[in-house]
Write an enzyme that holds these catalytic residues in place. Structure first.
Site, short mmCIF file in Angstrom:
data_model
loop_
_atom_site.label_atom_id
_atom_site.label_comp_id
_atom_site.label_asym_id
_atom_site.label_seq_id
_atom_site.Cartn_x
_atom_site.Cartn_y
_atom_site.Cartn_z
N HIS A 62 0.80 -1.22 0.00
CA HIS A 62 0.00 0.00 0.00
C HIS A 62 0.84 1.27 0.00
CE1 HIS A 62 -3.30 -2.44 2.29
NE2 HIS A 62 -3.18 -2.81 1.03
N TYR A 132 1.08 1.77 13.76
CA TYR A 132 1.57 2.69 12.73
C TYR A 132 1.52 4.12 13.23
CZ TYR A 132 0.04 -0.84 9.29
OH TYR A 132 -0.16 -1.97 8.56
C1 TDO Z 1 -5.30 2.58 6.22
C2 TDO Z 1 -6.62 3.08 6.82
C3 TDO Z 1 -7.78 2.39 6.65
N1 TDO Z 1 -8.95 2.86 7.16
C4 TDO Z 1 -10.17 2.05 7.01
C5 TDO Z 1 -10.53 1.72 5.58
C6 TDO Z 1 -11.18 0.36 5.69
O1 TDO Z 1 -12.56 0.48 6.00
C7 TDO Z 1 -10.49 -0.28 6.90
C8 TDO Z 1 -9.42 -1.29 6.52
O2 TDO Z 1 -8.54 -0.65 5.61
P1 TDO Z 1 -7.47 -1.50 4.79
O3 TDO Z 1 -8.13 -2.69 4.20
O4 TDO Z 1 -6.80 -0.56 3.85
O5 TDO Z 1 -6.49 -1.96 5.96
P2 TDO Z 1 -5.02 -2.56 5.79
O6 TDO Z 1 -5.01 -3.47 4.62
O7 TDO Z 1 -4.57 -3.08 7.07
O8 TDO Z 1 -4.20 -1.25 5.38
C9 TDO Z 1 -2.93 -1.00 5.91
O9 TDO Z 1 -2.02 -1.89 5.27
C10 TDO Z 1 -0.64 -1.70 5.60
C11 TDO Z 1 0.16 -2.64 4.75
C12 TDO Z 1 -0.22 -0.29 5.55
O10 TDO Z 1 0.91 0.05 5.18
C13 TDO Z 1 -1.16 0.71 6.13
O11 TDO Z 1 -0.78 2.03 5.81
C14 TDO Z 1 -2.56 0.46 5.64
O12 TDO Z 1 -2.63 0.73 4.25
O13 TDO Z 1 -9.94 0.80 7.66
C15 TDO Z 1 -8.96 4.04 7.85
O14 TDO Z 1 -10.05 4.51 8.31
N2 TDO Z 1 -7.82 4.76 8.03
C16 TDO Z 1 -6.63 4.32 7.54
O15 TDO Z 1 -5.56 4.98 7.72
#
Ligand code: TDO
Length: 181
Positions: A62, A132
């Protein structure tokens, strides 16, 4: 705090101090002045935790596009992860290079990921928790990714992938900057 260079330009592996006594331990994970002394000058404005049930689960790769590109700190609070960063900054001397790190609740290591690099990890134990710090706000419209097995990155993962989100399986093939223009 020990700031070690990595194979990725400006990324750091930070070894955190831990003071131990009969009760347990105490250790700083962030020190603004020491970070600044080592060139990490951004302001971290959001902190998040992910919890992952099963070993073998993969999250990534990501990054956020400008103007929401973000620097990140990644620290494993519980269990262990294989953490990977890939340099997607065309102007960087390490453009397209990837590096993996072992982070665990035992090894007191944290990774600093400069804005413009993609990040992902695979859990090595059940119930892993990752903390994070981010230097920018989350913007769903600027959230981007690359498939964990995109051949252009050639990342070697620690074990077969047991669980991954549909979103992470559907990232389009990555087009390097030289092919886009
Ligand atoms: C990343 C993020 C997601 N969300 C929400 C969006 C969604 O409904 C839920 C889960 O999001 P994701 O599926 O993107 O979660 P995830 O796959 O765990 O995303 C994370 O992966 C790792 C590898 C990273 O480097 C992080 O920065 C972030 O991108 O949380 C936020 O509200 N704030 C945030 O900063």
């Amino acid at each position: 705090m020990l700031f070690q260079s990595t194979e990725i330009h400006e990324a750091k592996e930070i070894i955190l101090p831990r003071h131990k006594d009969e009760r347990g331990s105490f250790g700083r994970i962030f020190d603004r002045d020491m970070f600044m002394d080592h060139g990490i000058t951004c302001e971290f404005i959001q902190f998040s935790i992910s919890r992952t049930k099963h070993a073998g689960t993969l999250r990534g790769m990501h990054y956020q596009k400008a103007p929401y590109a973000e620097d990140k700190l990644v620290y494993c609070l519980r269990g262990a992860i294989h953490d990977v960063i890939c340099d997607l900054r065309p102007e960087s001397p390490t453009y397209m290079k990837c590096q993996g790190f072992h982070l665990s609740d035992q090894n007191n290591r944290m990774i600093y990921i400069p804005a413009g690099c993609a990040h992902g990890f695979q859990t090595m134990e059940d119930n892993a928790e990752v903390l994070y710090a981010m230097s920018n706000i989350y913007s769903e419209n600027h959230a981007c990714g690359i498939r964990f097995d995109d051949p252009i990155l050639g990342i070697t993962w620690a074990r077969p992938v047991s669980c991954i989100s549909a979103k992470d399986l559907n990232w389009p093939p990555y087009a390097p900057a030289s092919l886009v223009d």
